[in-house]
Structures are given as C-alpha cells and as structure tokens.
Design a protein around this motif. Structure first.
Motif, PDB file in Angstrom:
ATOM      1  N   SER A  68       0.803  -1.226   0.000  1.00 19.83           N
ATOM      2  CA  SER A  68       0.000   0.000   0.000  1.00 19.83           C
ATOM      3  C   SER A  68       0.832   1.270   0.000  1.00 19.83           C
ATOM      4  N   ALA A  69       2.161   1.145   0.144  1.00 22.83           N
ATOM      5  CA  ALA A  69       2.988   2.360   0.182  1.00 22.83           C
ATOM      6  C   ALA A  69       4.377   2.109  -0.399  1.00 22.83           C
ATOM      7  N   PRO A 119      -1.924  -8.031   1.351  1.00 26.11           N
ATOM      8  CA  PRO A 119      -2.273  -6.738   0.752  1.00 26.11           C
ATOM      9  C   PRO A 119      -3.460  -6.048   1.415  1.00 26.11           C
ATOM     10  N   ALA A 120      -3.372  -4.714   1.442  1.00 29.16           N
ATOM     11  CA  ALA A 120      -4.459  -3.882   1.953  1.00 29.16           C
ATOM     12  C   ALA A 120      -5.561  -3.777   0.908  1.00 29.16           C
ATOM     13  N   GLU A 121      -6.646  -3.101   1.266  1.00 26.66           N
ATOM     14  CA  GLU A 121      -7.751  -2.920   0.325  1.00 26.66           C
ATOM     15  C   GLU A 121      -7.444  -1.829  -0.693  1.00 26.66           C
ATOM     16  N   HIS A 122      -6.591  -0.874  -0.302  1.00 23.02           N
ATOM     17  CA  HIS A 122      -6.289   0.233  -1.208  1.00 23.02           C
ATOM     18  C   HIS A 122      -4.923   0.812  -0.871  1.00 23.02           C
ATOM     19  N   VAL A 123      -4.377   1.581  -1.774  1.00 22.73           N
ATOM     20  CA  VAL A 123      -3.089   2.249  -1.559  1.00 22.73           C
ATOM     21  C   VAL A 123      -3.275   3.370  -0.539  1.00 22.73           C
ATOM     22  N   ALA A 124      -2.316   3.519   0.361  1.00 23.15           N
ATOM     23  CA  ALA A 124      -2.389   4.536   1.407  1.00 23.15           C
ATOM     24  C   ALA A 124      -2.444   5.936   0.802  1.00 23.15           C
ATOM     25  N   GLN A 125      -3.279   6.786   1.371  1.00 23.08           N
ATOM     26  CA  GLN A 125      -3.416   8.139   0.858  1.00 23.08           C
ATOM     27  C   GLN A 125      -2.097   8.899   0.939  1.00 23.08           C
ATOM     28  N   GLY A 126      -1.332   8.656   1.995  1.00 26.95           N
ATOM     29  CA  GLY A 126      -0.034   9.318   2.117  1.00 26.95           C
ATOM     30  C   GLY A 126       0.910   8.959   0.988  1.00 26.95           C
ATOM     31  N   ALA A 127       0.840   7.715   0.523  1.00 25.23           N
ATOM     32  CA  ALA A 127       1.677   7.295  -0.604  1.00 25.23           C
ATOM     33  C   ALA A 127       1.216   7.954  -1.891  1.00 25.23           C
ATOM     34  N   ASP A 167       8.438   1.913   7.943  1.00 26.84           N
ATOM     35  CA  ASP A 167       7.056   2.007   7.487  1.00 26.84           C
ATOM     36  C   ASP A 167       6.504   3.407   7.733  1.00 26.84           C
ATOM     37  N   PRO A 168       6.197   4.181   6.679  1.00 25.97           N
ATOM     38  CA  PRO A 168       5.678   5.542   6.882  1.00 25.97           C
ATOM     39  C   PRO A 168       4.290   5.555   7.511  1.00 25.97           C
ATOM     40  N   LEU A 169       3.565   4.438   7.437  1.00 18.18           N
ATOM     41  CA  LEU A 169       2.219   4.386   8.018  1.00 18.18           C
ATOM     42  C   LEU A 169       2.243   4.325   9.542  1.00 18.18           C
ATOM     43  N   ARG A 170       3.401   4.036  10.130  1.00 20.15           N
ATOM     44  CA  ARG A 170       3.486   4.041  11.590  1.00 20.15           C
ATOM     45  C   ARG A 170       3.245   5.447  12.143  1.00 20.15           C
TER      46      ARG A 170
END
Length: 224
Positions: A108-109, A133-141, A193-196
């Motif tokens: 996702s990112a 895999p996630a459901e969608h790509v992270a908005q931040g990415a 991981d930028p999502l952290r």
C-alpha cells in the motif's frame, strides 16, 4: 604539495583502511545491493559470529555501515550502507533481470512507490505486491507520489502469489515481508514504514530512501 589533513581526509583514510580487509570489502559489496542481518551475513560469509562482529564494528566506526533495528522483531537488526559511504568508489556486481518485483506487507505504500519510481527510470519492467495486501493504496503514498511527479491513484494492492514470476528479481522493502519469506533469494531494503507515523514527513523520508536505492540499483540491473 599541500595535502588536506583535515577531518574529510581522515575519514577517507579510515574508509580505505576498513576496505583493505577482504572480508570487510565483501560485506560492503553485499550491502551495496540491500540490507542484511548479522545472521544473513554470517551465512553468506561462513565466518564465526565474533569475527563478523569485529568486522561490522570496524565498518560502523569507519562510517561505511549503519545498524538498524528491525520493525518486525526488535531483537533483530540489519546493516545498511551509510549515506554517501561509497562516494568515489565503484560498487560490486550487476544483475540480469526480466522484471523487478518490489514486495512489502500490505503493498500500500513502499512497494508501490518503488515500482513507480523504477518504471520512471528503467527499461526493465517492474511490478509490486504484498504478503498481506491492503484494500487500497495509502493516501499518504498517493500524495507523496503526486508531489514528486508520479501517479498512484489507479494502483491496486495485490498478493505476491498472484504477481510473482520465477524469473523476477525480488526486492523486499519491508522487514516484515523479508522475515516472512526467509527462503527468498533476492534483495532486501530495510525501509521504515511511513504508516506508523502516517504523516507527510514520514512519507517524504520513505520516498527519499526508496528513490536513492532505486536509482542506485537501476544502474546495475540489465535486461535479461
């Protein structure tokens, strides 16, 4: 002759002295491709752990290598090349590849950014996938890609077993994915991981790290 005896010169002397040892030169050659744990290095080099620890400590002191703590298992660590460690030096071996597959846990990112960056600079095809895999790509990415001239809006996370081909050069960009696939022969990049944190600076840092690594690797991968 006026030879600079300052800090920069002494740093160069330390690097050359460290690289004069065949084992340490081999370690650096391996780290030019990706990050490795001490256990992985020991398996690759076939040397006792105490001797490997000595070589790694020497490389750290010379400013050639940096130790990172694994985000998946805090008891585990990885070694990576220090920033600008090999300025003025030619890195090691090249790879032939039909395609480069970037893998992280959720696809996702980090793996999406790596594949998009690769497609922008290399004629060798690229793809990305996740172990879960996630459901969608992270908005931040999506946003950091947009700020840097890339488009991830139509990208979809996919499972590695749906994407991977036998001839792929696989690059894991996530400690969890790397440790979940222990028998995988490929390259590992220990990218936080930028999502952290899930904020713009975290995604910018991840993008900069991945971009540097992608550009370095692209110079050494030839179409098979």
């Amino acid at each position: 002759m006026n030879i600079d005896q300052g800090v920069t010169f002494q740093a160069r002397v330390a690097k050359h002295a460290a690289l004069a040892d065949p084992a340490r030169l081999r370690i650096v050659d391996l780290l030019t491709l990706g990050d490795l744990s001490p256990k992985e290095l020991q398996s690759e080099l076939g040397m006792p752990s105490n001797l490997l620890s000595h070589h790694l400590r020497t490389l750290e002191e010379a400013g050639l290598a940096v130790r990172l703590r694994s985000e998946a298992d805090r008891r585990r660590s990885y070694f990576k090349l220090a920033p600008a460690a090999l300025e003025g030096l030619v890195p090691g071996r090249e790879h032939d590849a039909r395609r480069v597959l970037f893998v992280c846990t959720r696809n996702s990112a980090r793996s999406q950014l790596a594949a998009a960056l690769w497609a922008n600079i290399s004629s060798v095809p690229s793809a990305s996938a996740g172990t879960h895999p996630a459901e969608h790509v992270a908005q931040g990415a999506i946003e950091v890609a947009r700020r840097n001239g890339l488009n991830l809006r139509d990208a979809l996370p996919r499972r590695i077993d749906e994407v991977a081909l036998d001839e792929d050069l696989i690059v894991t960009v996530c400690d969890n994915a790397h440790e979940e696939l222990p028998g995988l022969h490929g390259i590992h990049w220990s990218v936080p991981d930028p999502l952290r944190l899930n904020n713009d600076p975290a995604f910018e840092d991840a993008f900069a790290d991945i971009s540097r690594r992608v550009h370095d690797l692209a110079l050494r991968v030839r179409a098979a």
